[in-house]
Write an enzyme that holds these catalytic residues in place. Structure first.
Site, PDB file in Angstrom:
ATOM      1  N   HIS A  89       0.786  -1.238   0.000  1.00  0.00           N
ATOM      2  CA  HIS A  89       0.000   0.000   0.000  1.00  0.00           C
ATOM      3  C   HIS A  89       0.819   1.289   0.000  1.00  0.00           C
ATOM      4  O   HIS A  89       0.327   2.341  -0.360  1.00  0.00           O
ATOM      5  CB  HIS A  89      -1.034   0.002   1.142  1.00  0.00           C
ATOM      6  N   GLU A  93       3.637   5.426  -3.311  1.00  0.00           N
ATOM      7  CA  GLU A  93       3.808   6.763  -2.719  1.00  0.00           C
ATOM      8  C   GLU A  93       5.261   7.016  -2.303  1.00  0.00           C
ATOM      9  O   GLU A  93       5.779   8.110  -2.478  1.00  0.00           O
ATOM     10  CB  GLU A  93       2.905   6.848  -1.491  1.00  0.00           C
ATOM     11  N   ASP A  94       5.911   5.993  -1.747  1.00  0.00           N
ATOM     12  CA  ASP A  94       7.222   6.226  -1.115  1.00  0.00           C
ATOM     13  C   ASP A  94       8.436   5.746  -1.913  1.00  0.00           C
ATOM     14  O   ASP A  94       9.555   5.981  -1.525  1.00  0.00           O
ATOM     15  CB  ASP A  94       7.276   5.527   0.264  1.00  0.00           C
ATOM     16  N   ASP A 155      -4.584   0.138   7.900  1.00  0.00           N
ATOM     17  CA  ASP A 155      -3.394   1.001   7.879  1.00  0.00           C
ATOM     18  C   ASP A 155      -3.487   2.036   9.008  1.00  0.00           C
ATOM     19  O   ASP A 155      -2.560   2.248   9.784  1.00  0.00           O
ATOM     20  CB  ASP A 155      -3.336   1.691   6.502  1.00  0.00           C
ATOM     21  N   ASP A 275     -23.389   1.408  33.557  1.00  0.00           N
ATOM     22  CA  ASP A 275     -23.115   0.290  32.642  1.00  0.00           C
ATOM     23  C   ASP A 275     -21.691   0.363  32.107  1.00  0.00           C
ATOM     24  O   ASP A 275     -21.443   0.715  30.979  1.00  0.00           O
ATOM     25  CB  ASP A 275     -24.151   0.221  31.517  1.00  0.00           C
TER      26      ASP A 275
END
Length: 735
Positions: A89, A93-94, A155, A275
């Site tokens: 992922h 981009e990197d 992510d 609760d």
């Protein structure tokens, strides 16, 4: 020395392999032939492309994609394609790898999902928000493939779990985005476990003190709770077994964030939140007996413990829009305290825990699925090309978070709408034309206006007229994104027609005054009349707000007018301010300091005082505004306009005073007000600006606006007020 480093790298290599094997084990349930090879190929590509990168903590970067893939497999239950995408992922981009490379290696589908996960780069307009644009891009992919969002959530979850090494400013921005966008998304997709964890982790960074306090309190009472749950569950277990029902029963503590919400909404201290946990009964039932078994278990529980009649929630007969099915009831426990009991089957539980992914698994059995309808709605919203990304985000968020209500048509068909929807929303839900021509409605056979808020179970008939058309104020009436976007686009169309007429008129008038009709002059005119766009200029001319004499005034002053449009000046202003603040000396804005002559104002929405955790926000017209980091608007500002947020901290103050409000509740007693004001004025020498007091049947409720020096001063004042006889609670409130 060199040797030590080699050993270190060797150990890391082993650790990477260990994590990779754990990932393969998690993928096992969904694996088919050839899948392992694909996952290995993706892992090798990720390993190679991230090989010289490290995370802020100093760990190898590859740990992150492996962890994201692990969450996708284990906690969301996704299959091989998603695992491959999760591993890759960040590569586009990197690193140097392109989408084309990925498509060549792994196919179109994978490339499309990864494109959806890759942030937009390049220039963007200051009036929009990069965050909103990225989010919109991701949702465009969602319309084709929901996995893009699920991987994004995995992510985000891993980033939130490992955020300790980030700078504080980055932590605040990421936590704000998470609470503003990603937690609601997880909720909408039915991933309740992930939603709760995202909320808790955001709170850990946005409200660290409250978070620690509640966590400690929960921990201290753990043994006591376990014993209570054991005693509560025993008799239920016995009777279930007698009736031949197999079930797992366990208690689970409520999330820290939901306890905090309850404390805020009911204005009560931790000790009064009853609760703190819910009991869950998970039945092992065949599909055909599910409903009957759930109700059987319900009657066993309510025979043993008295239920609160107002607190029965039946999502077994009509599931929530995100597919959630369960029976919830609140019963009076043996020690006189309310306990929430949730009853569901194993299938329902898997859908509640894993949401979307589990849905697909059971899809054959469930007819017309709420999630499919929701994705259709997202598609519809995205098809409206006119919407600016931020408007889109607000509409989207609004429809994301709200609970649903069920409304019947006159013929008995059932429609789902968000809580708070009006008769007009319902009209647009039926059909755009019905909405546009709507003049009123009959709810349960009674005539009501368009703005009538619908209640669960209402039967609604819409009344239309051919003469009706959408009005500007309708936008304040509707809450659904569909209605909003349809009203906006028909108003735009209307505006466009008016602007056309204005354009012709203006052209004639400019000709008569010998002003050249060109874009440059139109921009100057808009700027002169303080209008945001040339379209607004044409409309003003068409409506007669700008006449010949106004144009003559413009001609006269033209000599002094700056040669630039309004838009540009906003951007330059923001740029100049940002450069001034983030100047070479320091990237922190010191508040109360004369060194940097920078205009700032304290935001009225949260009234910050020295000692509060704060940040600066660069506005277009009002310089820099200082907000508290836990201000109600902070999450939205940081999530949408991160680049306009400036770090800020208080400098040692000279004796300055700041306005803040205190809300005091207690038991009304003779002289109570006198004692309170004595503490404020005499002991603390604090000035009061206003005081409003209300007493009702012996309960005292007062609000006081006071001037204090800083947070420490305020905390001491609150401590002393709590010691006044009769006062039971003192809380700070925003103006």
């Amino acid at each position: 020395m060199k040797n030590a480093l080699v050993i270190d790298l060797e150990a890391e290599k082993q650790e990477i392999l260990k994590r990779y094997r754990a990932l393969l084990r998690a993928c096992k349930p969904t694996m088919q032939r050839g899948d392992k090879k694909e996952i290995r190929k993706a892992f090798d590509m990720a390993l190679e492309s991230h090989k010289n990168m490290r995370r802020k903590s100093g760990e190898p970067y590859i740990y992150h994609p492996i962890a994201v893939a692990q969450i996708a497999a284990e906690e969301i239950g996704l299959g091989t394609t998603s695992i491959v995408c999760a591993l890759l992922h960040d590569v586009v981009e990197d690193t140097d790898i392109t989408l084309e490379d990925i498509e060549r290696e792994f196919g179109k589908k994978t490339a499309k999902i990864i494109d959806g996960l890759t942030k937009i780069s390049g220039v963007f307009d200051y009036n929009s928000s990069l965050q909103a644009e990225n989010f919109r891009k991701m949702l465009l992919t969602l319309a084709d493939d929901v996995r893009v969002i699920l991987i994004k959530l995995a992510d985000r979850l891993h980033n939130m779990r490992t955020m300790d090494f980030m700078p504080r400013q980055k932590q605040l921005k990421i936590a704000s985005e998470t609470i503003y966008l990603y937690a609601p998304l997880a909720h909408r997709l039915g991933l309740y476990t992930i939603k709760s964890e995202l909320e808790d982790l955001s709170m850990k960074y946005l409200e660290p003190d409250t978070y620690k306090y509640i966590a400690t309190q929960l921990n201290e009472k753990k043994a006591e709770r376990t014993l209570f749950i054991k005693r509560f569950v025993e008799p239920i277990n016995e009777i279930l077994a007698e009736q031949g029902l197999t079930a797992d029963i366990y208690g689970r503590p409520k999330s820290i964030h939901s306890i905090w919400n309850k404390m805020k909404s009911k204005n009560i201290p931790f000790e009064e939140v009853y609760d703190l946990f819910a009991i869950r009964i998970i039945l092992d039932s065949p599909p055909e007996n599910e409903k009957a078994d759930c109700w059987k278990a319900y009657s066993i529980v309510t025979d043993l413990y008295r239920p609160n009649p107002d607190r029965l929630r039946d999502w077994v007969s009509s599931p929530k829009g995100n597919g959630y099915e369960s029976l919830h009831t609140t019963v009076m426990g043996p020690k006189g305290q309310w306990v929430e009991v949730q009853i569901r089957t194993q299938r329902m539980n898997e859908i509640a825990e894993k949401g979307f992914a589990a849905h697909w698994k059971y899809k054959e059995s469930s007819n017309d699925n709420g999630l499919d309808q929701w994705i259709m709605k997202v598609r519809e919203m995205l098809n409206n090309p006119e919407a600016n990304a931020l408007d889109f985000l607000d509409d989207f968020k609004m429809n994301l978070f709200s609970d649903e209500i069920f409304i019947f048509t006159p013929k008995g068909a059932l429609l789902q709408l968000p809580l708070g929807a009006t008769a007009l929303d319902f009209a647009f839900e039926i059909h755009t034309d019905v909405g546009a021509k709507c003049i009123g409605a009959k709810v349960n056979h009674k005539l009501v206006p368009l703005s009538y808020k619908l209640q669960n179970g209402d039967q609604v008939e819409i009344i239309t007229s051919s003469k009706q058309s959408p009005k500007e104020d309708w936008l304040n009436i509707v809450v659904t994104a569909k209605a909003k976007s349809k009203i906006k686009s028909s108003l735009k169309e209307e505006k466009r027609k008016v602007a056309e007429i204005g354009k012709e008129t203006l052209e004639r008038k400019m000709k008569s005054l010998k002003i050249t009709y060109n874009t440059d002059n139109l921009n100057k005119l808009s700027y002169f009349f303080k209008l945001p766009s040339t379209q607004e200029l044409f409309i003003a001319v068409a409506k007669g707000k700008i006449e010949l004499k106004d144009l003559k005034d413009y001609l006269a002053s033209e000599k002094e007018i700056e040669n630039r449009g309004a838009e540009k000046s906003d951007n330059q202003q923001i740029d100049a301010l940002l450069n001034k603040v983030k100047g070479p000396e320091s990237d922190i804005l010191l508040i109360g300091e004369d060194l940097q002559k920078i205009d700032y104002t304290l935001a009225a929405c949260c009234n910050p005082i020295p000692g509060d955790d704060v940040f600066g926000f660069v506005t277009v017209n009002e310089g820099i505004k200082i907000h508290r980091t836990n201000c109600p608007n902070a999450a939205q500002l940081m999530a949408n306009y991160g680049y306009r947020v400036v770090k800020a901290k208080w400098n040692r103050q000279k004796e300055l005073t700041f306005l803040t409000g205190l809300h005091i509740i207690g038991i009304d007693d003779v002289g109570l007000i006198n004692n309170i004001t004595k503490v404020i004025s005499n002991d603390f020498k604090v000035n009061m600006r206003s005081i409003t007091v209300d007493t009702d049947n012996g309960i005292f409720d007062g609000s006081i606006m006071i001037f204090v020096n800083d947070k420490e001063h305020l905390d001491n004042l609150i401590k002393n007020l709590l010691e006044v006889k009769g006062v039971t609670g003192v809380t700070r409130f925003d103006a």
